[in-house]
Design an enzyme around this catalytic site. Structure first.
Site, mmCIF file in Angstrom:
data_model
loop_
_atom_site.group_PDB
_atom_site.id
_atom_site.type_symbol
_atom_site.label_atom_id
_atom_site.label_comp_id
_atom_site.label_asym_id
_atom_site.label_seq_id
_atom_site.Cartn_x
_atom_site.Cartn_y
_atom_site.Cartn_z
ATOM 1 N N GLY A 1 4.076 -3.482 -3.722
ATOM 2 C CA GLY A 1 4.205 -3.763 -5.149
ATOM 3 C C GLY A 1 4.427 -2.442 -5.874
ATOM 4 O O GLY A 1 5.480 -2.178 -6.450
ATOM 5 N N TYR B 1 -9.841 3.134 -12.659
ATOM 6 C CA TYR B 1 -9.838 3.849 -11.367
ATOM 7 C C TYR B 1 -9.858 5.367 -11.529
ATOM 8 O O TYR B 1 -9.698 6.083 -10.531
ATOM 9 C CB TYR B 1 -8.572 3.514 -10.568
ATOM 10 C CG TYR B 1 -8.215 2.057 -10.465
ATOM 11 C CD1 TYR B 1 -9.073 1.144 -9.853
ATOM 12 C CD2 TYR B 1 -7.000 1.591 -10.956
ATOM 13 C CE1 TYR B 1 -8.722 -0.190 -9.761
ATOM 14 C CE2 TYR B 1 -6.646 0.258 -10.857
ATOM 15 C CZ TYR B 1 -7.514 -0.626 -10.264
ATOM 16 O OH TYR B 1 -7.165 -1.949 -10.164
ATOM 17 N N CYS C 1 -11.946 -0.162 -29.601
ATOM 18 C CA CYS C 1 -13.283 0.277 -30.006
ATOM 19 C C CYS C 1 -14.199 0.509 -28.812
ATOM 20 O O CYS C 1 -15.189 -0.211 -28.625
ATOM 21 C CB CYS C 1 -13.884 -0.748 -30.946
ATOM 22 S SG CYS C 1 -13.039 -0.739 -32.497
ATOM 23 N N GLU C 2 -13.850 1.446 -27.963
ATOM 24 C CA GLU C 2 -14.722 1.848 -26.858
ATOM 25 C C GLU C 2 -14.469 3.324 -26.576
ATOM 26 O O GLU C 2 -13.314 3.764 -26.600
ATOM 27 C CB GLU C 2 -14.432 1.032 -25.582
ATOM 28 C CG GLU C 2 -14.780 -0.415 -25.729
ATOM 29 C CD GLU C 2 -15.076 -1.105 -24.403
ATOM 30 O OE1 GLU C 2 -15.445 -0.427 -23.422
ATOM 31 O OE2 GLU C 2 -14.929 -2.329 -24.365
ATOM 32 N N GLY D 1 0.787 -1.240 0.000
ATOM 33 C CA GLY D 1 0.000 0.000 0.000
ATOM 34 C C GLY D 1 0.811 1.277 0.000
ATOM 35 O O GLY D 1 0.238 2.365 0.016
ATOM 36 N N ARG E 1 -5.464 1.642 -15.962
ATOM 37 C CA ARG E 1 -5.707 2.353 -14.695
ATOM 38 C C ARG E 1 -6.561 3.626 -14.852
ATOM 39 O O ARG E 1 -7.463 3.864 -14.034
ATOM 40 C CB ARG E 1 -4.392 2.661 -13.979
ATOM 41 C CG ARG E 1 -3.583 1.405 -13.645
ATOM 42 C CD ARG E 1 -2.378 1.680 -12.771
ATOM 43 N NE ARG E 1 -2.748 1.934 -11.401
ATOM 44 C CZ ARG E 1 -2.771 3.128 -10.870
ATOM 45 N NH1 ARG E 1 -2.426 4.182 -11.566
ATOM 46 N NH2 ARG E 1 -3.142 3.276 -9.619
ATOM 47 N N GLU F 1 4.639 -5.862 2.193
ATOM 48 C CA GLU F 1 4.483 -6.450 0.845
ATOM 49 C C GLU F 1 4.193 -5.385 -0.200
ATOM 50 O O GLU F 1 3.123 -5.371 -0.806
ATOM 51 C CB GLU F 1 3.268 -7.388 0.845
ATOM 52 C CG GLU F 1 3.291 -8.500 1.822
ATOM 53 C CD GLU F 1 1.933 -9.190 1.918
ATOM 54 O OE1 GLU F 1 0.902 -8.652 1.470
ATOM 55 O OE2 GLU F 1 1.915 -10.296 2.456
ATOM 56 N N TYR G 1 0.916 -2.504 -12.101
ATOM 57 C CA TYR G 1 -0.473 -2.762 -12.475
ATOM 58 C C TYR G 1 -0.809 -2.168 -13.839
ATOM 59 O O TYR G 1 -1.922 -1.676 -14.053
ATOM 60 C CB TYR G 1 -1.442 -2.229 -11.404
ATOM 61 C CG TYR G 1 -1.143 -2.754 -10.029
ATOM 62 C CD1 TYR G 1 -1.433 -4.075 -9.697
ATOM 63 C CD2 TYR G 1 -0.527 -1.956 -9.066
ATOM 64 C CE1 TYR G 1 -1.141 -4.574 -8.432
ATOM 65 C CE2 TYR G 1 -0.231 -2.445 -7.801
ATOM 66 C CZ TYR G 1 -0.539 -3.757 -7.500
ATOM 67 O OH TYR G 1 -0.245 -4.246 -6.252
HETATM 68 N N1 LLP Z 1 -0.462 -7.522 -0.375
HETATM 69 C C1 LLP Z 1 -1.737 -7.839 -0.674
HETATM 70 C C2 LLP Z 1 -2.402 -8.875 0.101
HETATM 71 C C3 LLP Z 1 -2.409 -7.163 -1.702
HETATM 72 O O1 LLP Z 1 -3.676 -7.454 -1.974
HETATM 73 C C4 LLP Z 1 -1.735 -6.159 -2.428
HETATM 74 C C5 LLP Z 1 -2.403 -5.447 -3.515
HETATM 75 C C6 LLP Z 1 -0.395 -5.873 -2.102
HETATM 76 C C7 LLP Z 1 0.211 -6.573 -1.053
HETATM 77 C C8 LLP Z 1 0.414 -4.829 -2.818
HETATM 78 O O2 LLP Z 1 -0.155 -3.575 -2.724
HETATM 79 P P1 LLP Z 1 0.634 -2.318 -3.305
HETATM 80 O O3 LLP Z 1 1.869 -2.117 -2.472
HETATM 81 O O4 LLP Z 1 1.001 -2.620 -4.704
HETATM 82 O O5 LLP Z 1 -0.307 -1.183 -3.206
HETATM 83 N N2 LLP Z 1 -4.523 -2.557 -9.471
HETATM 84 C C9 LLP Z 1 -4.532 -1.537 -8.455
HETATM 85 C C10 LLP Z 1 -3.858 -1.998 -7.182
HETATM 86 C C11 LLP Z 1 -4.453 -3.274 -6.655
HETATM 87 C C12 LLP Z 1 -3.735 -3.789 -5.433
HETATM 88 C C13 LLP Z 1 -4.273 -5.107 -5.003
HETATM 89 N N3 LLP Z 1 -3.603 -5.652 -3.878
HETATM 90 C C14 LLP Z 1 -3.903 -0.249 -9.000
HETATM 91 O O6 LLP Z 1 -3.520 -0.238 -10.165
HETATM 92 O O7 LLP Z 1 -3.840 0.748 -8.302
#
Ligand code: LLP
Length: 411
Positions: A268, A309, A335-336, A225, A305, A266, A364
């Site tokens: 990402g 979102y 085509c949207e 997050g 994205r 964790e 993502y």
């Molecule tokens: N751990 C768990 C259990 C998760 O569900 C997620 C993300 C992460 C870690 C990593 O979160 P991060 O650090 O990347 O925020 N597609 C969306 C984000 C979806 C995240 C889903 N879960 C976007 O493009 O903003």
């Protein structure tokens, strides 16, 4: 830590020429710096940063992280297999299961990675088949945060995690099957702007740990997050202060708990978002009753994205940086009507043939891509220390058609 080399405009133009567009370009040096800096910011020594590979499963990026001793957070059997195939140790991978089938449970269990389970019925199923296993339990910390409601993963309206109030049921099940709960987990959401929410959710999960219900605890995992600034007006979070604060919350907890546990995160987005750029080319200009529309050779199948979102991604015209500023809708070739990367965006004058870069496209973006309209995904180029590594090659239109045919039983 080494200062990260920025990829400059001329290099982007050179890559576009050499590899064609649309093209994803990742700055590998930045990825490693982002990963390592969290270890500097978070001062608690028993720390593990698990890269959430759902953000970007590019094999070059995963190799790079593995060579820098990264851990992995996975959410599907194929993610687990990919991590193992690339040489990540099973002990370095956590599998967060989410509505998995029995077959998937068996498949992942065979690999030996640790399960993180967030539903009582799944825990019951897991325990009955694999008694005496080690397990991590995902709780819903009742604090939610994140930059869009679709990416808030706790609170009242979410499918994730066991409610804090159900901890007694967790105990019943884990005792019944002699499961060893070695970890507690939570994930509040993605792109958390209010750091207080993180402190609150940590406190909430640590409240469970403090009750000493789980004598085998080795770690507490506070999820991902970590926010990155997508728009130029968004302030960058001071992760150095944040790191100190969470380390102090955790260290106080450990003192009270009587044992120094591992702290896991964790991330990402934080690790890969800023490293990525999507280079696209404008092929059609239109003036729709005064509204300038720049049509490009990419679309929401490559970067969803903004559509999904309403996310903001900075866009730059790298072919004409000094051009007069005008206002454009930057659209794709799908085509949207919703197929736009940006609406009413100020950009230096665009001419047909100009290359644009869409920034912060490392997380993502490719990983949420598709071949909708039967348009192939872009190639992916990873730059490490000035070296170019073409990790993924875009299939030609004919090859894509053949791929579809070869995947069909009717060919
Ligand atoms: N751990 C768990 C259990 C998760 O569900 C997620 C993300 C992460 C870690 C990593 O979160 P991060 O650090 O990347 O925020 N597609 C969306 C984000 C979806 C995240 C889903 N879960 C976007 O493009 O903003």
């Amino acid at each position: 830590m080494k200062k990260t080399k920025i990829i400059d405009r001329n290099s982007f133009l050179k890559y576009a020429e050499k590899y064609g567009t649309p093209l994803y370009v990742y700055n590998g040096d930045l990825i490693i710096n982002r990963y390592s800096e969290l270890y500097n910011y978070i001062t608690w020594p028993k720390l593990k940063i698990l890269y959430a590979m759902k953000a970007n499963y590019n094999v070059g990026i995963l190799n790079l992280l593995k060579n820098n001793r990264a851990f992995l957070d996975t959410v599907s059997p194929a993610e687990v297999h990919l991590g193992l195939k690339l040489g990540f140790e099973k002990e370095d991978i956590l599998f967060t299961s989410n509505n998995i089938t029995d077959d998937e449970m068996h498949e992942v269990k065979k690999t030996g990675v640790l399960f993180n389970i967030g539903a009582l019925s799944s825990l019951e199923k897991f325990g009955s088949v694999y008694p005496e296993s080690k397990v991590c339990i995902r709780f819903n910390p009742d604090v939610y945060a994140g930059e869009h409601k679709h990416v808030q993963t706790a609170g009242s309206i979410t499918k994730f995690g066991v409610l804090l109030s159900e901890v007694d049921r967790v105990l019943e099940i884990t005792n019944k099957y002699n499961l060893k709960v070695i970890g507690l987990h939570e994930h509040t959401g993605s792109g958390i702007g209010e750091t207080e929410k993180v402190y609150e959710s940590m406190t909430s999960l640590l409240g469970i740990a403090k009750r000493n219900l789980f004598p085998d605890l080795e770690f507490i995992d506070f999820g991902g997050g970590f926010k990155v600034p997508y728009s130029p007006t968004t302030k960058r979070i001071d992760y150095a202060s944040f790191g100190k604060k969470i380390s102090s919350i955790f260290s106080n907890f450990c003192k009270e708990y009587g044992k120094d546990l591992f702290m896991y995160f964790e991330p990402g987005k934080y690790i890969v978002a800023e490293s990525g750029h999507l280079i696209i080319e404008v092929n059609t200009l239109k003036n729709n009753r005064g509204r300038l529309i720049a049509g490009t050779n990419s679309g929401f199948n490559h970067l969803i994205r903004p559509l999904l979102y309403g996310s903001y991604h900075q866009i730059e015209n790298i072919s004409n940086p000094a051009g007069e500023i005008k206002i454009y809708d930057i659209c794709g070739n799908i085509c949207e009507t919703g197929d736009c990367f940006a609406e009413q965006r100020e950009l230096s004058e665009i001419r047909e043939g100009d290359k644009l870069i869409i920034k912060n496209a490392g997380a993502y973006c490719y990983s949420m891509g598709s071949i909708y309209n039967l348009r192939a995904m872009p190639s992916e180029l990873l730059i490490v220390n000035g070296n170019e590594l073409l990790v993924t090659k875009r299939p030609s239109n004919k090859e894509l058609a053949e791929l579809v045919l070869s995947g069909s039983n009717l060919n």
